[in-house]
Design a protein around this motif. Structure first.
Motif, mmCIF file in Angstrom:
data_model
loop_
_atom_site.group_PDB
_atom_site.id
_atom_site.type_symbol
_atom_site.label_atom_id
_atom_site.label_comp_id
_atom_site.label_asym_id
_atom_site.label_seq_id
_atom_site.Cartn_x
_atom_site.Cartn_y
_atom_site.Cartn_z
ATOM 1 N N ASP A 1 10.849 1.067 19.036
ATOM 2 C CA ASP A 1 10.198 0.471 20.199
ATOM 3 C C ASP A 1 9.000 1.335 20.611
ATOM 4 N N ALA B 1 7.575 1.474 23.213
ATOM 5 C CA ALA B 1 7.758 1.944 24.586
ATOM 6 C C ALA B 1 8.425 3.316 24.624
ATOM 7 N N GLU B 2 9.199 3.635 23.588
ATOM 8 C CA GLU B 2 9.848 4.945 23.566
ATOM 9 C C GLU B 2 8.803 6.057 23.545
ATOM 10 N N GLU C 1 5.642 5.658 24.540
ATOM 11 C CA GLU C 1 4.905 5.612 25.807
ATOM 12 C C GLU C 1 5.697 6.275 26.917
ATOM 13 N N ALA D 1 7.646 8.751 26.620
ATOM 14 C CA ALA D 1 7.474 10.200 26.467
ATOM 15 C C ALA D 1 6.140 10.645 27.067
ATOM 16 N N ARG E 1 9.751 15.306 18.923
ATOM 17 C CA ARG E 1 10.993 15.141 19.664
ATOM 18 C C ARG E 1 11.461 13.690 19.766
ATOM 19 N N VAL E 2 10.548 12.737 19.575
ATOM 20 C CA VAL E 2 10.945 11.332 19.724
ATOM 21 C C VAL E 2 10.811 10.554 18.414
ATOM 22 N N PRO F 1 12.856 12.296 15.079
ATOM 23 C CA PRO F 1 14.301 12.042 15.077
ATOM 24 C C PRO F 1 14.650 10.588 14.755
ATOM 25 N N ASN F 2 13.759 9.668 15.145
ATOM 26 C CA ASN F 2 13.978 8.271 14.802
ATOM 27 C C ASN F 2 13.856 8.027 13.303
ATOM 28 N N ARG G 1 25.921 3.876 15.437
ATOM 29 C CA ARG G 1 25.260 4.098 16.732
ATOM 30 C C ARG G 1 24.988 2.808 17.436
#
Lengths: 354, 271
Positions: free
Chosen positions: B165, B167-168, B170, B172, B185-186, B189-190, B271
């Protein structure tokens, strides 16, 4: 934080998303951006956040132009429509993220996270991952995460859109309470008028990129300034030939004028139920819909169709019944102007027809 | 009634066919190799594995496959990122060309590298002037392995980036994270599960590569002789037990990797 926007414009290719929008918001207010989907509400919010660059216009926070500032330096918190939580981080990790990247000290971060977990009622869920939470809980994490770095402006994009109706109601009042307590200036986007009316101090109605009207929910309901606002807020029916309705004959002097009539502007009943029988006229009941707490009645007056409510306590009407109809007021509009017209027979109990 | 009976028979038939296919083509041959490798007893197996040329070949293969995998992790992650996040003319063409190494006969790949890097070619001459030779040395083997395993990491990373996404990211930024912090960091990891499973598959494939490598490696025992070529050589010189012993090592490696990839993927789905 005091927010001011002047002459804001944004287009995406051929599409004009935002057109010459001006407004200012006082510190500590909760503002609802209300309007149909695709009307430019989210674009305005994203420009305030710095996630989108305006084509023209100024955005001022505390009187200082922030157009050139990236989102990182605007001191804002943003709650996304689908929360956009970091899936690989726990609740704690999500809340601490903004503090860690701002290089807060470890003990301060711990303290702040604990404070927000407490505030948002997420105690006991700190170690969970987003996929282990309910929609309402995710929403709270998104809210806590946005608040953690102590922003001065909170922006929320359709914060309740993805939550089912019952919990939405709860969250709404929770949010209202929370924002009151923190005193943080907040702007939220919604397409749900009930939500805006219930939660916001002031509403801004946005349609096709234009700011149609800004005011308190009551002002907007009472004095809609454009036909769009009149039609968008509350329920209403459009009457093409308003001059044919009793008490509004004067409307004939503005050709091409239509009227918008809300159900609550219309009263119906048996002749005995009216004090001013002379202001009423006879109509016919077309349909009745049971609304749970009242009747929704469709009546035909001449060639026009009107909609109104009727209390369950009053005598039950049936389709086909003749009925007296009193139209208290109508919202008149044409291509160049709009105004509210009261029923003139109501004001003058001894009308003289010339 | 009869139709349900029929469908049950069909279902039974399908399942049996698949099982039979699986057993005949995969399970039996694998068991056969394990059996063969031990056919002359544990002693012979140990002798064959500890034979210096054998373990040197295996060690060399593992080392070079590891280098090739690391290169592919870096370049593949970058390529996947660029192909998803950037819009430029030729992007679609590039994207479809990523699969070329899968489609190409590996021998052809080997030949391409041979011609490209040979002493007569500009690249070969340029390397010569710098004081090293690529062809018939370890770099050529690594290049061949990188070429053949190129698509794995890219194809594993792309869907993860695509479903992420925006937005994830954004979110941050609005919380004050710099572009670098957001990436590490975002976004990373994805992508990590994709990078890991892509790398495992690439490594596994690089261990096993024969066609592309045999043409460019020079196959000097103890120096540029990799395991799969060693196996081929052992068969040529009629030492079946020797061939199977090395095979068993490679096979066991592959199994472990496959199991690990599966483990990673189920954890991701959980998950």
């Amino acid at each position: 934080m005091h927010v001011e926007v002047r002459g804001l414009n944004k287009r995406f290719g051929e599409f004009q998303a935002v057109k010459d929008v001006d407004f200012s918001i006082a510190k500590g207010q909760l503002i609802g951006l209300l309007g149909p989907s695709g009307g430019g509400k989210t674009s305005i919010l994203r420009m305030l956040a710095g996630l989108e660059t305006p084509d023209a216009g100024d955005i001022l926070f505390h009187g200082r132009r922030v157009n050139e500032l990236p989102p990182q330096e605007r001191g804002i918190g943003f709650v996304f429509q689908n929360y956009a939580l970091f899936k690989h981080m726990t609740v704690e990790g999500n809340i601490a993220f903004g503090l860690e990247v701002k290089k807060w000290s470890k003990p301060r971060i711990k303290e702040r996270v604990a404070e927000l977990v407490e505030l948002t009622g997420l105690s006991g869920f700190e170690k969970r991952y987003p996929h282990q939470l309910s929609g309402g809980q995710r929403q709270r994490v998104a809210f806590a995460r946005a608040l953690a770095p102590e922003p001065q402006l909170l922006l929320l994009d359709e914060p309740f859109a993805a939550i089912d109706a019952k919990i939405r109601q709860e969250l709404r009042s929770w949010l209202r309470e929370m924002i009151d307590r923190l005193g943080i200036t907040s702007i939220f986007v919604t397409h749900d008028q009930d939500e805006a009316i219930e939660v916001a101090d002031e509403i801004m109605i946005i349609n096709k990129g234009n700011l149609e009207q800004k005011g308190t929910p009551w002002e907007i309901y009472k004095n809609p300034q454009t036909p769009f606002v009149a039609g968008f807020i509350g329920e209403s029916t459009i009457v093409e030939n308003i001059a044919s309705i009793r008490g509004f004959e004067d409307a004939a002097s503005w050709p091409g004028t239509k009227a918008l009539i809300r159900p609550e502007y219309v009263e119906i009943g048996k002749p005995s139920e009216f004090r001013l029988l002379s202001a009423t006229e006879t109509g016919k009941v077309r349909h009745l819909h049971f609304r749970g707490s009242e009747w929704l009645v469709e009546v035909e007056v001449g060639s026009s169709k009107l909609v109104t409510y009727r209390s369950l306590e009053k005598e039950v009407l049936h389709p086909g019944d003749p009925v007296q109809v009193l139209v208290h007021r109508a919202y008149l509009f044409n291509d160049s102007d709009s105004w509210i017209m009261e029923n003139k027979l109501k004001e003058d109990p001894m009308p003289v027809h010339i | 009634m009869s139709s349900t009976l029929q469908s049950r028979w069909w279902g039974w038939g399908f399942r049996s066919a698949v099982m039979l296919y699986f057993v005949l083509l995969i399970v039996f041959p694998i068991l056969g190799i394990y059996g063969q490798s031990l056919s002359a007893g544990w002693g012979a197996f140990a002798d064959n594995v500890t034979e210096p040329l054998a373990w040197k070949a295996v060690a060399l293969t593992v080392k070079l496959a590891l280098i090739a995998t690391i290169i592919n992790v870096l370049i593949g992650t970058m390529a996947g990122w660029v192909l998803i996040r950037y819009r430029f003319p030729g992007r679609k063409l590039l994207n479809s060309m990523v699969d070329l190494p899968f489609a190409l006969p590996t021998a052809v790949a080997g030949l391409m590298i041979l011609l490209l890097l040979g002493p007569q070619s500009p690249v070969g001459q340029w390397a010569e002037r710098l004081g090293f030779t690529i062809l018939f040395h370890q770099p050529a083997i690594v290049i061949a392995m990188v070429f053949v395993t190129f698509p794995f990491v890219i194809r594993a990373v792309q869907p993860l980036l695509e479903e992420m996404d925006p937005a994830e990211e954004e979110a941050a930024y609005t919380m004050g994270a710099t572009k670098a912090a957001t990436f590490f960091r975002v976004i990373l990891p994805n992508m990590a599960p994709g990078i890991a499973s892509g790398a495992m598959l690439a490594f596994s494939r690089a261990l096993a590569e024969f066609g592309a490598v045999v043409l460019v490696a020079g196959n000097i025992p103890g120096k540029t002789l990799i395991a799969s070529v060693y196996i081929f050589g052992e068969i040529e010189s009629d030492n079946v037990v020797g061939a199977t012993a090395v095979s068993v090592i490679l096979l066991t490696f592959s199994f472990l990797i496959l199991w690990f990839v599966n483990h990673l993927q189920t954890r991701r789905k959980g998950r």
